[in-house]
Each structure stands twice: as C-alpha cells, then as structure tokens.
Design an enzyme around this catalytic site. Structure first.
Site, PDB file in Angstrom:
ATOM      1  N   ASN A 120       0.879  -1.158   0.014  1.00  0.00           N
ATOM      2  CA  ASN A 120       0.088  -0.091  -0.024  1.00  0.00           C
ATOM      3  C   ASN A 120       0.875   1.110  -0.227  1.00  0.00           C
ATOM      4  OD1 ASN A 120      -2.536  -1.531   0.360  1.00  0.00           O
ATOM      5  ND2 ASN A 120      -1.801  -1.821   2.537  1.00  0.00           N
TER       6      ASN A 120
ATOM      7  N   HIS B  50       6.859  -1.527   2.842  1.00  0.00           N
ATOM      8  CA  HIS B  50       6.677  -2.680   3.316  1.00  0.00           C
ATOM      9  C   HIS B  50       5.834  -3.605   2.257  1.00  0.00           C
ATOM     10  CE1 HIS B  50       3.373  -0.364   5.315  1.00  0.00           C
ATOM     11  NE2 HIS B  50       2.697  -1.267   5.278  1.00  0.00           N
TER      12      HIS B  50
ATOM     13  N   GLU C 287      -0.685   2.677   5.973  1.00  0.00           N
ATOM     14  CA  GLU C 287      -0.853   3.224   7.386  1.00  0.00           C
ATOM     15  C   GLU C 287       0.531   3.622   7.882  1.00  0.00           C
ATOM     16  OE1 GLU C 287      -2.819   0.252   9.885  1.00  0.00           O
ATOM     17  OE2 GLU C 287      -4.679   0.354   8.736  1.00  0.00           O
TER      18      GLU C 287
HETATM   19  P1  AMP Z   1      -0.008  -0.592   5.622  1.00  0.00           P
HETATM   20  O1  AMP Z   1      -1.870  -0.152   5.775  1.00  0.00           O
HETATM   21  O2  AMP Z   1      -0.002  -1.272   4.388  1.00  0.00           O
HETATM   22  O3  AMP Z   1       0.752   0.376   6.200  1.00  0.00           O
HETATM   23  O4  AMP Z   1       0.074  -1.716   6.784  1.00  0.00           O
HETATM   24  C1  AMP Z   1       0.652  -1.664   8.088  1.00  0.00           C
HETATM   25  C2  AMP Z   1       0.572  -2.982   8.648  1.00  0.00           C
HETATM   26  O5  AMP Z   1       1.442  -2.840   9.706  1.00  0.00           O
HETATM   27  C3  AMP Z   1      -0.642  -3.195   9.299  1.00  0.00           C
HETATM   28  O6  AMP Z   1      -1.111  -4.521   8.730  1.00  0.00           O
HETATM   29  C4  AMP Z   1      -0.551  -3.581  10.750  1.00  0.00           C
HETATM   30  O7  AMP Z   1      -1.163  -4.492  11.264  1.00  0.00           O
HETATM   31  C5  AMP Z   1       0.879  -3.644  10.821  1.00  0.00           C
HETATM   32  N1  AMP Z   1       1.676  -3.360  12.085  1.00  0.00           N
HETATM   33  C6  AMP Z   1       1.588  -2.008  12.757  1.00  0.00           C
HETATM   34  N2  AMP Z   1       2.135  -2.196  13.876  1.00  0.00           N
HETATM   35  C7  AMP Z   1       2.927  -3.202  13.790  1.00  0.00           C
HETATM   36  C8  AMP Z   1       3.909  -3.832  14.812  1.00  0.00           C
HETATM   37  N3  AMP Z   1       4.364  -3.200  15.930  1.00  0.00           N
HETATM   38  N4  AMP Z   1       4.425  -5.025  14.534  1.00  0.00           N
HETATM   39  C9  AMP Z   1       3.965  -5.763  13.329  1.00  0.00           C
HETATM   40  N5  AMP Z   1       3.129  -5.328  12.384  1.00  0.00           N
HETATM   41  C10 AMP Z   1       2.764  -4.103  12.700  1.00  0.00           C
END
Ligand code: AMP
Length: 128
Positions: free
Chosen positions: A97, A110, A105
């Site tokens: 994303n 990633h 987010e």
């Molecule tokens: P995105 O919406 O593609 O930015 O996804 C961010 C992802 O990071 C989400 O699926 C969250 O569940 C994950 N996430 C947020 N904080 C953590 C964390 N501390 N450890 C592992 N995953 C995380």
C-alpha cells in the site's frame, strides 16, 4: 515532490530495536516479521532497513544491492512460511500500500506476504 521519511514511524522504531517484533527472516538490508494483526494464517511484512517511504521510493532510490537483497528475502519468506507454489505451498499474495489512495498506515515501505488460506479476489468492486 521529494519523499519525506518520518524517523518516528513504527517500523523505524522496530529497526532501531525500540519495539519488539516477531522476526521471520533477516538479511543485510532487509527484515521480515509477522504482522501484529494478521489477516491470514501467514501474514508477514518485509521491509528494507533503509529509509524508504513506499514501493516507488524504494525502487527509484535504493541501491541495486538493497533491491536484490529485498527481493531475495521475499523468496526466503515464502519458502520459510511454506506458501511458495514452487515448493509445495498453496500460494500467496503480495500487497504494498502506498499513500492516501493506497491506504498506507505505516510510512516505511513494506510488502505484505499473505497466505495459508484462499484469499478471494484481489479487490472488491465497492469503494471501501
Ligand atoms: P499498511 O496499511 O500497508 O501500512 O499496513 C501496516 C501494517 O503494519 C498493518 O497490517 C499493521 O497490522 C502492521 N503493524 C503495525 N504495527 C505493527 C507492529 N508493531 N508489528 C507488526 N506489525 C505491525
């Protein structure tokens, strides 16, 4: 417009060791760890260790060594988690994303690797 990297984002904190993570694989330029809120039995996030905001930022500005290391790491994650169709797995999906429309987010590039169940079609036809 230049990419503006926020050093306080949560993945930067993970890379600095300030927040724990459940590591699946690590290499010179890449870290892969389990998503904290998994959407599938296999849900791993693969991130470069460098300061890149999004997929396009990474592929435009990272070194060849970083990009190669990252791509090889994704293959390792697929192998380790058993989702690779080339190694007896049932398949997976990668998602990255970016920005507002991509509903990103965490502003550190990633790649989500999702598998372990049938994932349905790629997108719904709704706007949500
Ligand atoms: P995105 O919406 O593609 O930015 O996804 C961010 C992802 O990071 C989400 O699926 C969250 O569940 C994950 N996430 C947020 N904080 C953590 C964390 N501390 N450890 C592992 N995953 C995380």
């Amino acid at each position: 417009m230049p990419y503006d990297y926020d050093d306080q984002n949560i993945f930067a904190k993970i890379l600095r060791g300030e927040i724990p993570n459940d590591t699946v694989f690590e290499s010179e330029h890449t870290l892969a760890f389990k998503d904290i809120e998994p959407l599938a039995p296999v849900h791993v996030l693969v991130i470069p260790k460098g300061r890149y905001v999004s997929h396009d930022h990474f592929t435009a500005e990272a070194s060849d060594a970083e990009i190669l290391d990252f791509m090889r790491a994704t293959a390792e994650v697929c192998r380790i988690t058993g989702v690779s169709p080339g190694n007896g797995g049932d398949g997976f999906r990668t998602i990255s994303n970016a920005g507002e429309n991509g509903v990103q987010e965490v502003p550190h590039f990633h790649l989500h690797i999702l598998g372990g169940r049938h994932l349905g079609r790629m997108l719904s036809r709704k706007d949500d």
